[in-house]
Design an enzyme around this catalytic site. Structure first.
Site, short mmCIF file in Angstrom:
data_model
loop_
_atom_site.label_atom_id
_atom_site.label_comp_id
_atom_site.label_asym_id
_atom_site.label_seq_id
_atom_site.Cartn_x
_atom_site.Cartn_y
_atom_site.Cartn_z
N ASP A 281 0.86 -1.17 0.00
CA ASP A 281 0.00 0.00 0.00
C ASP A 281 0.91 1.23 0.00
O ASP A 281 2.13 1.12 0.15
CB ASP A 281 -0.99 -0.01 1.18
C1 NOJ Z 1 -3.96 3.92 0.08
C2 NOJ Z 1 -5.17 3.06 0.22
O1 NOJ Z 1 -5.15 2.35 1.44
C3 NOJ Z 1 -5.33 2.08 -0.92
O2 NOJ Z 1 -6.53 1.39 -0.78
C4 NOJ Z 1 -5.24 2.78 -2.24
O3 NOJ Z 1 -5.46 1.88 -3.28
C5 NOJ Z 1 -3.88 3.43 -2.34
N1 NOJ Z 1 -3.73 4.40 -1.27
C6 NOJ Z 1 -3.66 4.10 -3.67
O4 NOJ Z 1 -4.43 5.23 -3.79
#
Ligand code: NOJ
Length: 740
Positions: A281
């Site tokens: 993430d």
């Molecule tokens: C953080 C989020 O937790 C995740 O779900 C998301 O896909 C990514 N950022 C990218 O934006």
């Protein structure tokens, strides 16, 4: 451009290599030509510069140079046929001309937005959910996107956690079915088709169990619970061929998910045999430093790659550290090869080596912008996601010839709020959204009047706008109040400790209620809210979530009865925050309370009823459904037999309608305690007024299996309650004996 690229490809890999070899062979050949840095480059993902979906860290000049040097494998937040083409051109200047993958959060629609995911889950309609993702994939792929960071399949039992809006609620079975429908929708007929995008099962794992519902917080739970409640949607996604997985931010029992060998190597890439790749993430590799699991980015990169995280989203740790770690002998290069291979395989499968620009097509993009068919679907989907919570004296549906209606509340004339959180690609879209006011106005008779007063802003702390609202209400025959929480109060990093209507909206409601006018309350939210007073005092309540581009039309369709609501809650609604977590499939304890008044030495609060305000699976219709004649094929079963369950459902009211019939079981005794109810099946049936339909389910021993304390997954013979009903509380029950 295709031709040009093809010529380049010939020089790079030799003409005969294409078309005759398997993707694996092509990848091996490519890997054999790559330097260590180029391989690590494939593991790097940066965000574009126009907007960020995490704490941005970009140095754009460097990123652009790194792309040209083959040091970047993927970009997120770069979208549009033109923009993606520009970035792709840079990648094709690199030595081996390996194309970039473009990822984006396509969460609940793309150019046409659909209800927030929790609202979609309330439709319990797998066909609609799949179709919505098909449309999202068609639109997104036309904007140059190859890959969505969805579906989020995190089971979540705590409505304080803001991300419940992005998931399918509290139930593992429902969440699994919905996750699979979404993957089918995104990946369509298979990667390589122009309208298919790669899906991503996230957040692996147990992100939804953050302590206290506070985003990014720790998770500490037994491996039994993890396997039984939180992992099944992921396992099913892997088995269904989801292209990618994403790590979660949390630690699980002390080890951050991003470096958690148990879930990544043992389960995902081991037992589940997952062949796709895992993206971290945003920043989650670097965040292992503040977690206290790595002393610096270098150690974090080492731990993440060894555990099985293949791509680094915005930690900027892999490119800086992995080549050194390999040279120092700390990371075996086979781990880099494996990660790069997984990513390159997907690029081949997407057809990007045949034509890196195949998704960046202005003409397709134009066709998918404001596409009327997609909007029509959005309108239907919106109306089918609405949950009718209360309808005393059949106030609803309203008559179109009601002389004067007043619409009151902060959301009546909102535009982009209707998108809900996670609609990153729609900055310029407010004029396309059908407001609640316009939706209602368009369906009212010509001679009727729709009045409007805002009454309060979402986060007002004073009642300075109340008087106007009360005066407006006094002029009306019916008042529609549109209240809730702000659209950006649920979503990532949007945990709330107080989940009432925000600001002074409840006071506004009480003031307007004093007029004595009949009130229909519409609740706009991305999570279950607490609204005890309204639930007890307002005669008609519908939960409208955030419904997307067509919100106003979807709402009006239900208000005026063109659509008979059939949504059911995918999460339990608590009475107060103090009751959280409250979920239907809890254990019984040794001292269960028999009812709400029984509080003497039982598992209860002395100051609060045990049952929730609205149970899981709950939702009304404008008609009534009567359940009768529950019928089991046998009350005594043995071994691998199949149990058939039938029940007759009669639509005894005045409207045709849809009902979600729910099947629950309870395993009465076991090696480990079992939940008081577990959803094992559901069917959405349309029944005309006056008609009776028989709904049937089957159960096999497979449905009775659970994880014991040694993580064996099996079933035990014994007694089971079989329950069928209209929600998780209101069921008919029969007891069976099923021996092994
Ligand atoms: C953080 C989020 O937790 C995740 O779900 C998301 O896909 C990514 N950022 C990218 O934006």
């Amino acid at each position: 451009m295709k031709r040009v690229y093809f010529l380049l490809a010939i020089t790079a890999f030799g003409m005969n290599a294409f078309g005759q070899k398997t993707i694996d062979q092509k990848v091996s050949e490519l890997l054999s030509k790559m330097t260590l840095e180029e391989k690590v480059g494939q593991l790097v993902q940066y965000s574009g510069f126009e907007y960020a979906t995490g704490p941005q860290n970009s140095n754009s000049a460097n990123v652009l140079n790194e792309i040209k040097q083959g040091k970047v494998g993927s970009m997120l937040n770069v979208a549009g046929a033109g923009e993606t083409r520009k970035f792709q051109e840079l990648a094709l200047q690199s030595r081996l001309r390996i194309p970039l993958l473009f990822g984006q959060d396509v969460i609940h629609g793309y150019r046409t937005t659909f209800p927030v995911n929790l609202g979609q889950a309330a439709s319990w309609d797998l066909g609609l959910i799949e179709k919505s993702e098909r449309i999202a994939a068609t639109e997104a792929s036309a904007y140059g996107i190859h890959w969505t960071f969805a579906p989020m399949v995190d089971v979540a039992r705590d409505p304080r956690w803001g991300r419940v809006m992005e998931g399918s609620g509290e139930d593992t079975y429902l969440g699994t079915q919905i996750g699979l429908a979404r993957i089918r929708g995104f990946q369509g007929k298979g990667l390589g088709n122009l309208d298919a995008i790669m899906a991503c099962a996230k957040h692996f794992a147990a992100y939804g169990a953050a302590v206290g519902g506070r985003d990014y917080n720790s998770v500490d739970m037994s491996l039994r619970q993890l396997n039984e409640t939180y992992l099944p949607p992921f396992k099913a996604a892997a088995e269904a061929g989801v292209a990618t997985f994403m790590n979660s931010f949390n630690d699980i029992n002390g080890i951050p998910a991003t470096a958690n060998k148990y879930i990544l190597r043992d389960l995902l890439k081991g037992k589940w045999n997952f062949k796709g790749f895992v993206v971290s993430d945003w920043g989650s590799i670097g965040e292992m430093v503040p977690h206290g699991y790595a002393k610096d980015n270098k150690e974090a990169a080492e731990k993440a790659i060894l555990a099985g995280s293949d791509m680094d989203m915005e930690s900027r740790a892999y490119m800086a550290e992995l080549p050194k770690l390999v040279q120092e002998g700390k990371v075996d290069p086979k781990f880099i090869d494996d990660a790069a291979r997984r990513i390159l395989v997907k690029k081949f499968e997407m057809g990007l080596f045949d034509d890196p620009y195949r998704f960046s097509n202005e003409k397709r993009q134009k066709e998918q912008t404001n596409n009327q068919e997609n909007r029509k679907f959005g309108r239907e989907f919106g109306s089918k996601s609405i949950v009718l919570l209360k309808n005393e004296k059949n106030i609803l549906p309203l008559s179109r010839s009601t002389k004067t209606i007043a619409l009151i509340g902060p959301f009546g004339k909102e535009t982009s709020a209707n998108h809900g959180f996670w609609s990153v690609a729609f900055k310029d879209d407010s004029q396309r959204i059908v407001t609640q006011f316009d939706g209602i106005k368009n369906q009212l008779d010509k001679n009727s009047t729709l009045l409007y007063a805002k009454g309060a802003n979402v986060d007002d702390q004073d009642g300075s706008m109340f008087a106007e609202a009360v005066e407006t209400a006094k002029k009306a025959d019916v008042v529609i109040m549109t209240l809730g929480e702000g659209h950006a109060m649920s979503g990532e990093a949007k945990s709330r400790s107080n989940i009432h209507f925000s600001g002074v909206q409840e006071e506004l409601l009480k003031e307007v209620a004093k007029t004595g006018k009949p009130i229909v309350l519409m609740i706009n939210a991305g999570r279950p809210l607490v609204f005890d007073w309204a639930a007890d005092n307002i005669p008609a309540i519908m939960y409208t979530w955030w419904l997307g581009t067509e919100a106003g039309n979807s709402i009006a369709d239900v208000l005026f009865g063109t659509v008979n609501p059939g949504g059911k809650l995918p999460m339990t609604f608590p009475r107060t925050e103090g009751q959280i977590p409250v979920y239907y499939n809890h254990y019984n304890t040794g001292r269960p309370a028999k009812n709400n008044t029984d509080r003497n030495y039982v598992s209860a609060y002395i100051d609060l009823d045990n049952d929730p305000k609205f149970p899981f699976g709950y939702g009304l219709s404008y008609t009534q459904f009567k359940y009768a004649d529950m019928n089991l094929s046998s009350l005594n079963l043995k071994g691998n037999q199949t149990l058939k369950i039938g029940i007759n459902i009669t639509n005894s009211g005045n409207y045709d309608g849809e009902e979600v019939v729910q099947l629950y079981i309870r395993d009465l005794f076991g090696k480990v305690v079992r939940p008081v109810k577990e959803l094992k099946g559901f069917q959405k049936v349309f029944i005309k007024k006056g008609e009776t339909k028989t709904v049937s389910f089957t159960l096999t021993p497979e449905d009775l299996k659970f994880y014991d304390d040694e993580l064996n997954f099996d079933w035990e013979g014994g007694e089971f309650d079989i329950m069928v009903g209209t929600n998780s509380q209101d069921v008919q029950t029969k007891r069976i004996n099923w021996l092994k």
